[in-house]
Design a protein around this motif. Structure first.
Motif, PDB file in Angstrom:
ATOM      1  N   GLN A 173      34.310 -11.346   1.281  1.00 15.82           N
ATOM      2  CA  GLN A 173      35.419 -11.794   2.115  1.00 15.82           C
ATOM      3  C   GLN A 173      36.185 -10.594   2.645  1.00 15.82           C
ATOM      4  O   GLN A 173      36.622  -9.728   1.892  1.00 15.82           O
ATOM      5  N   ALA A 174      36.342 -10.553   3.963  1.00 14.68           N
ATOM      6  CA  ALA A 174      37.040  -9.452   4.630  1.00 14.68           C
ATOM      7  C   ALA A 174      38.533  -9.481   4.307  1.00 14.68           C
ATOM      8  O   ALA A 174      39.105 -10.532   4.016  1.00 14.68           O
ATOM      9  N   ILE A 175      39.142  -8.328   4.383  1.00 10.21           N
ATOM     10  CA  ILE A 175      40.595  -8.224   4.278  1.00 10.21           C
ATOM     11  C   ILE A 175      41.154  -8.778   5.585  1.00 10.21           C
ATOM     12  O   ILE A 175      40.713  -8.381   6.667  1.00 10.21           O
ATOM     13  N   THR A 176      42.124  -9.663   5.502  1.00  9.32           N
ATOM     14  CA  THR A 176      42.707 -10.261   6.695  1.00  9.32           C
ATOM     15  C   THR A 176      43.224  -9.183   7.632  1.00  9.32           C
ATOM     16  O   THR A 176      43.961  -8.295   7.222  1.00  9.32           O
ATOM     17  N   ALA A 177      42.814  -9.245   8.889  1.00  2.51           N
ATOM     18  CA  ALA A 177      43.212  -8.321   9.958  1.00  2.51           C
ATOM     19  C   ALA A 177      42.694  -6.901   9.744  1.00  2.51           C
ATOM     20  O   ALA A 177      43.192  -5.971  10.358  1.00  2.51           O
ATOM     21  N   SER A 178      41.713  -6.735   8.881  1.00  2.00           N
ATOM     22  CA  SER A 178      41.157  -5.395   8.614  1.00  2.00           C
ATOM     23  C   SER A 178      39.644  -5.453   8.467  1.00  2.00           C
ATOM     24  O   SER A 178      39.069  -4.962   7.497  1.00  2.00           O
ATOM     25  N   THR A 179      39.003  -6.031   9.441  1.00  2.00           N
ATOM     26  CA  THR A 179      37.554  -6.174   9.396  1.00  2.00           C
ATOM     27  C   THR A 179      36.863  -4.815   9.412  1.00  2.00           C
ATOM     28  O   THR A 179      35.862  -4.615   8.728  1.00  2.00           O
ATOM     29  N   VAL A 180      37.388  -3.858  10.173  1.00  2.00           N
ATOM     30  CA  VAL A 180      36.763  -2.537  10.263  1.00  2.00           C
ATOM     31  C   VAL A 180      36.760  -1.867   8.883  1.00  2.00           C
ATOM     32  O   VAL A 180      35.741  -1.320   8.450  1.00  2.00           O
ATOM     33  N   THR A 181      37.872  -1.912   8.186  1.00  2.00           N
ATOM     34  CA  THR A 181      37.955  -1.325   6.853  1.00  2.00           C
ATOM     35  C   THR A 181      37.020  -2.043   5.892  1.00  2.00           C
ATOM     36  O   THR A 181      36.300  -1.403   5.120  1.00  2.00           O
ATOM     37  N   SER A 182      37.023  -3.361   5.928  1.00  2.00           N
ATOM     38  CA  SER A 182      36.143  -4.149   5.051  1.00  2.00           C
ATOM     39  C   SER A 182      34.687  -3.790   5.296  1.00  2.00           C
ATOM     40  O   SER A 182      33.918  -3.580   4.349  1.00  2.00           O
ATOM     41  N   LYS A 183      34.304  -3.695   6.563  1.00  2.98           N
ATOM     42  CA  LYS A 183      32.923  -3.348   6.898  1.00  2.98           C
ATOM     43  C   LYS A 183      32.587  -1.918   6.470  1.00  2.98           C
ATOM     44  O   LYS A 183      31.457  -1.637   6.066  1.00  2.98           O
ATOM     45  N   ALA A 184      33.549  -1.013   6.544  1.00  2.00           N
ATOM     46  CA  ALA A 184      33.316   0.368   6.118  1.00  2.00           C
ATOM     47  C   ALA A 184      33.039   0.431   4.624  1.00  2.00           C
ATOM     48  O   ALA A 184      32.084   1.087   4.192  1.00  2.00           O
ATOM     49  N   VAL A 185      33.845  -0.259   3.828  1.00  2.72           N
ATOM     50  CA  VAL A 185      33.638  -0.270   2.378  1.00  2.72           C
ATOM     51  C   VAL A 185      32.272  -0.870   2.056  1.00  2.72           C
ATOM     52  O   VAL A 185      31.503  -0.314   1.269  1.00  2.72           O
ATOM     53  N   VAL A 186      31.938  -1.974   2.700  1.00  2.00           N
ATOM     54  CA  VAL A 186      30.655  -2.631   2.455  1.00  2.00           C
ATOM     55  C   VAL A 186      29.493  -1.745   2.911  1.00  2.00           C
ATOM     56  O   VAL A 186      28.455  -1.682   2.244  1.00  2.00           O
TER      57      VAL A 186
END
Length: 187
Positions: free
Chosen positions: A157-170
């Motif tokens: 589950q992505a961080i709300t309003a932070s898809t770029v950061t979530s995708k970077a960590v993943v």
């Protein structure tokens, strides 16, 4: 007047010289202390992402990868896990994170963000347990993907309003996953 023209710059020069000497001395004293604390934080991070971490050994790094460190943990002469340090690019720069992978199970044992410069209140939430805890126990067979709501085992589950950061960590976790499966997983 001539006296002041010489005296004031001379006083300023002496004050600047003393200030520079004090700053240099403080830097010389603080540098080893800072290095020691950073090393202790890394060791503590190892046990946070791989609780059974003992007898750690550095492993060779792949070329042209975001993987900046690989450490193997051994217990009784047998590997019991691997710890990857990866640096994917986030929204505001690189995110430095550790990924623990238990061996031979091939599951993620933990993830820790070491350093990030993401937007406070948004991407910086990647350091919070609510986001990081969803990785623990995930199997490595399938590539992880970021979703608005995670329904499958391979979804995060992505961080709300932070898809770029979530995708970077993943993407960092997936780089560790890919390397682990190609080099260390039981076949």
């Amino acid at each position: 007047m001539l006296k002041d023209t010489i005296r004031l710059p001379l006083i300023l020069l002496i004050v600047c010289g003393l200030s520079a000497a004090v700053v240099h001395y403080a830097h010389e004293i603080a540098t080893p202390v800072i290095a020691h604390r950073q090393h202790q934080n890394i060791i503590m991070g190892y046990t946070q992402v791989l609780p059974q971490a003992v007898n750690l050994e550095d492993m060779p790094l792949p070329d042209d990868s975001m993987i900046t460190g690989i450490v193997r943990s051994e217990k009784d002469g047998q590997p019991n896990g691997y710890i990857y340090t990866v640096t994917p690019n986030g929204y505001n720069g690189q995110i430095h994170l550790m990924v623990g992978i238990s061996y031979p199970h091939g599951t993620i044992s933990g993830v820790k963000i070491l350093q990030q410069t993401e937007t406070p209140g948004l991407g910086a939430k990647c350091t919070e347990p609510e986001f990081l805890s969803q990785f623990a126990g995930k199997p490595l067979q399938k590539k992880l993907v970021v979703k608005k709501t995670a329904a499958k085992e391979s979804e995060v589950q992505a961080i709300t309003a932070s898809t770029v950061t979530s995708k970077a960590v993943v993407s960092g976790i997936n780089a560790a996953r890919k390397h682990y499966l190609a080099n260390y997983a039981q076949k």
